[in-house]
Scaffold this active site. Structure first.
Site, PDB file in Angstrom:
ATOM      1  N   GLU A   1       0.746  -1.067  -0.129  1.00 49.50           N
ATOM      2  CA  GLU A   1       0.004   0.089   0.255  1.00 49.50           C
ATOM      3  C   GLU A   1       0.929   1.193  -0.030  1.00 49.50           C
ATOM      4  O   GLU A   1       1.734   1.547   0.921  1.00 49.50           O
ATOM      5  CB  GLU A   1      -0.988  -0.102   1.104  1.00 49.50           C
ATOM      6  CG  GLU A   1      -1.813   1.080   1.153  1.00 49.50           C
ATOM      7  CD  GLU A   1      -2.940   1.439   2.309  1.00 49.50           C
ATOM      8  OE1 GLU A   1      -3.629   2.274   2.667  1.00 49.50           O
ATOM      9  OE2 GLU A   1      -2.778   0.721   3.157  1.00 49.50           O
TER      10      GLU A   1
ATOM     11  N   LYS B   1      -8.449 -14.975  16.271  1.00 46.93           N
ATOM     12  CA  LYS B   1      -8.533 -14.512  14.758  1.00 46.93           C
ATOM     13  C   LYS B   1     -10.175 -14.248  14.407  1.00 46.93           C
ATOM     14  O   LYS B   1     -10.339 -14.625  13.332  1.00 46.93           O
ATOM     15  CB  LYS B   1      -8.082 -15.655  13.784  1.00 46.93           C
ATOM     16  CG  LYS B   1      -6.709 -15.971  13.807  1.00 46.93           C
ATOM     17  CD  LYS B   1      -5.984 -16.990  13.180  1.00 46.93           C
ATOM     18  CE  LYS B   1      -4.624 -17.329  13.527  1.00 46.93           C
ATOM     19  NZ  LYS B   1      -4.090 -18.374  12.972  1.00 46.93           N
TER      20      LYS B   1
ATOM     21  N   ASP C   1       2.046 -14.391  12.869  1.00 46.66           N
ATOM     22  CA  ASP C   1       0.760 -14.789  12.107  1.00 46.66           C
ATOM     23  C   ASP C   1      -0.285 -13.619  11.623  1.00 46.66           C
ATOM     24  O   ASP C   1      -1.007 -13.114  12.414  1.00 46.66           O
ATOM     25  CB  ASP C   1      -0.163 -15.638  13.086  1.00 46.66           C
ATOM     26  CG  ASP C   1      -1.318 -16.591  12.141  1.00 46.66           C
ATOM     27  OD1 ASP C   1      -1.566 -16.019  11.242  1.00 46.66           O
ATOM     28  OD2 ASP C   1      -1.461 -17.410  12.827  1.00 46.66           O
TER      29      ASP C   1
ATOM     30  N   HIS D   1      -2.173  10.206  -1.499  1.00 40.39           N
ATOM     31  CA  HIS D   1      -2.568   8.675  -2.280  1.00 40.39           C
ATOM     32  C   HIS D   1      -2.566   8.855  -3.649  1.00 40.39           C
ATOM     33  O   HIS D   1      -1.919   7.826  -4.332  1.00 40.39           O
ATOM     34  CB  HIS D   1      -3.821   8.320  -1.814  1.00 40.39           C
ATOM     35  CG  HIS D   1      -4.145   7.331  -0.756  1.00 40.39           C
ATOM     36  ND1 HIS D   1      -4.084   5.978  -0.827  1.00 40.39           N
ATOM     37  CD2 HIS D   1      -3.824   7.495   0.779  1.00 40.39           C
ATOM     38  CE1 HIS D   1      -3.797   5.487   0.362  1.00 40.39           C
ATOM     39  NE2 HIS D   1      -3.840   6.314   1.290  1.00 40.39           N
TER      40      HIS D   1
END
Ligand code: ADP
Length: 560
Positions: free
Chosen positions: A238, A370, A446, A544
């Protein structure tokens, strides 16, 4: 760990030749003579079928009895049966005739269980194949590779068994990749194969590899945190993320740095057990929560690891089902394996006093791993960290191009009120997950745990009579480790090294992983400061367009 070691042993263990067909069903190379006879059997089969059909048609036409079989027809039937047996029984016949000789395979004196048998596919004669046989992005170097690819494509050799059969992880990945390209007819060009240590992920990080994805790693810093300067690696695609976080680091450093506090450090696992009645479920709840029983239970739990130390057990009841949320410290490991082993020990122990307890699952989602869950947000999971900085008014104006007043107002409207309006769970921030996930990927965490790890409450208040800005992030669930999982892989380990938290902390186990959690929180603080400032100043879209879109794309968008 034991499982991994066992796996590694398996890979190196050679095969006894007579076990070949059980273990791998990989046929040895087929001589040309067999191809020839095999083709002949097909011709004989169809000739016999044709002859018999024409004979029977003739008999039906002339009214002759069908059951009267002439000698020529008998020969045709025999040929039909013979060629059928030859063709379909070829593999069997081949296995009898081409049973590999003892010299073909390296032997091993130890008698292993059948499931432990591994086939190193090393035939004595390896025919080099012509250069034009280089297919796609994989260099097929031998006729044997070609043979294995055909065997996998035909479904004879399972793709997952290549590593153990070949004893060469790079070769296994190359063959699997080629098989995949042929089976799907789609190219994997662009997904690199070489330049990666496939042995290092075996039995630990990823099964059935065909290559690896490249993610660029940028750096931000210095992040001045608790009096130390860190350069923080972020793996992301990104645009603007690294640049923006870097600006936040600069604002923090120019204001004297940030400070962090670890409030709690404990990984959780919550099994679900079932009883016949609510009363029995409650009996166990009271047993587990009684301080009188804690020492006995923790002794059982702690026996599973040098580092896992039970901290507490919180229980919740749903009818006659009991959820027990075990929490334990796990040294420098993120700790999921560790806590699970400890919990299993306790469940075995409890069975003696509660034989009617039925274990429904070692994880009952009250952990909660998660998934967004209020229990994590309230109780914490992993490391609960708070990080703060006081930004000077000057820095806010010159570096962040906004003002204290506007930032405070925007924070209330966006991160507090806006998130409340959206019914957020732990999402009272601008983009904590952006920074956290990029650091997680770079350092071998993770990344799926970003769900709860990114829970973050960002606060901004004017201090020093409105001159300066107090900004803080409260993150109750940073789940990180510096040993185990992906942290030991070369690239990830290099990033941990850059931060000075690689591997186990020998002096005080747990210090490295806690330090990493502080760095994550500090970097999130920098990211929050910068994005909020960009929003306040109306810079977001502009930056951006500059960093996140190539000029080509911008033109395309403009023309369309
Ligand atoms: P996780 O529980 O995060 O999945 P693992 O249990 O797979 O991690 O890996 C941790 C392993 O590292 C354990 O075998 C543990 O004994 C070992 N280890 C060595 N030093 C440390 C340390 N300082 N902290 C935690 N674990 C350590």
């Amino acid at each position: 760990m034991d499982v991994r070691r066992r796996h590694a042993e398996l890979v190196e263990a050679p095969l006894k030749p007579n076990k070949l067909h059980h273990a791998g069903k990989v046929a040895p190379p087929v001589p040309a003579a067999f191809h020839l006879t095999n083709a002949s059997s097909v011709v004989v089969f169809f000739s016999a079928v044709y002859y018999l059909l024409s004979r029977w048609r003739e008999k039906i036409r002339t009214g002759a009895p069908l059951h009267f079989v002439a000698p020529s027809e008998m020969v045709a039937i025999a040929s039909l049966v013979g060629s059928f047996v030859w063709f379909f029984g070829f593999d069997f016949v081949q296995s009898l005739i081409l049973r590999p000789s003892l010299e073909t395979w390296t032997d091993d004196e130890t008698e292993k269980a059948e499931e432990d048998i591994v086939v190193p596919l090393k035939p004595k004669m390896v025919e080099p194949i012509p250069e034009e046989k280089v297919i796609g992005t994989v260099n097929i170097t031998s006729a044997e590779d070609e043979e294995i690819i055909n065997s996998v494509v035909a479904g004879i050799t399972p793709s997952y068994s290549l590593e153990s059969k070949l004893g060469d992880c790079r070769r296994a990945a190359g063959i699997r990749r080629e098989t995949l390209q042929r089976a799907t007819g789609r190219s994997l060009e662009g997904l690199p194969l070489d330049g990666f240590d496939y042995q290092s992920i075996l039995g630990q990080c990823c099964e059935m590899p065909v290559g690896y994805v490249q993610i660029p790693v940028g750096i931000v810093g210095p992040l001045k945190l608790d009096g130390v300067e860190y350069t923080v690696p972020m793996a992301t695609t990104e645009g603007t993320l690294v640049a923006s976080t870097n600006r936040g680091c600069k604002a923090i450093a120019m204001s004297g740095g940030a400070t962090s506090v670890i409030l709690r450090d404990g990984m959780t696992r919550a099994p679900v057990v079932r009883f016949g009645t609510v009363t029995r479920a409650a009996d166990l709840k009271f047993f587990l929560e009684s301080p009188a029983n804690f020492d006995a239970i923790s002794a059982v739990f702690n026996s599973s690891s040098r580092f896992g130390r039970l901290q507490d057990i919180k229980c919740a009841i749903a009818g006659k089902n009991l959820y027990m949320r075990f929490s334990c410290s796990t040294g420098d490991a993120m700790g999921m394996n560790m806590v699970s082993k400890g919990v299993q020990n306790v469940l075995d122990f409890l069975h003696k006093d509660f034989p009617d307890m039925e274990v429904m699952g070692i994880s009952g989602n009250f952990c909660s791993d998660k998934k967004p869950a209020a229990v994590n947000w309230i109780e914490g999971r992993g490391k609960s960290v708070v990080c703060e900085a006081i930004l000077k008014g000057d820095v806010v104006r010159k570096i962040l191009k906004t003002s204290v007043e506007v930032l405070v107002e925007l924070n209330v409207l966006k991160n507090l009120t806006g998130s409340a309006m959206a019914g957020a769970l732990g999402g009272f921030n601008a983009h904590a997950s952006n920074i956290l996930t990029a650091i997680y990927i770079a350092t071998g965490q993770d990344p799926a745990q970003n769900v709860e790890s990114s829970h973050c409450l960002t606060m901004m208040e004017a201090v020093n009579e409105g001159q300066d800005l107090h900004v803080s992030v409260s993150m109750p669930c940073i789940e990180v480790g510096t040993v185990g999982g992906g942290t030991q892989l070369a690239s990830q380990s290099a990033c941990l090294n850059l931060l000075g938290v690689k591997g186990a902390n020998k002096k005080t186990p747990g210090d490295n992983s806690r330090q990493l959690a502080r760095i994550v929180a500090g970097s999130v603080l920098a990211g929050e400061i910068s994005l909020m400032s960009a929003l306040a100043a109306g810079h977001l879209v502009k930056s951006h367009m500059k960093y996140n879109r190539s000029s080509k794309d911008v033109l395309k968008v403009a023309s369309s």
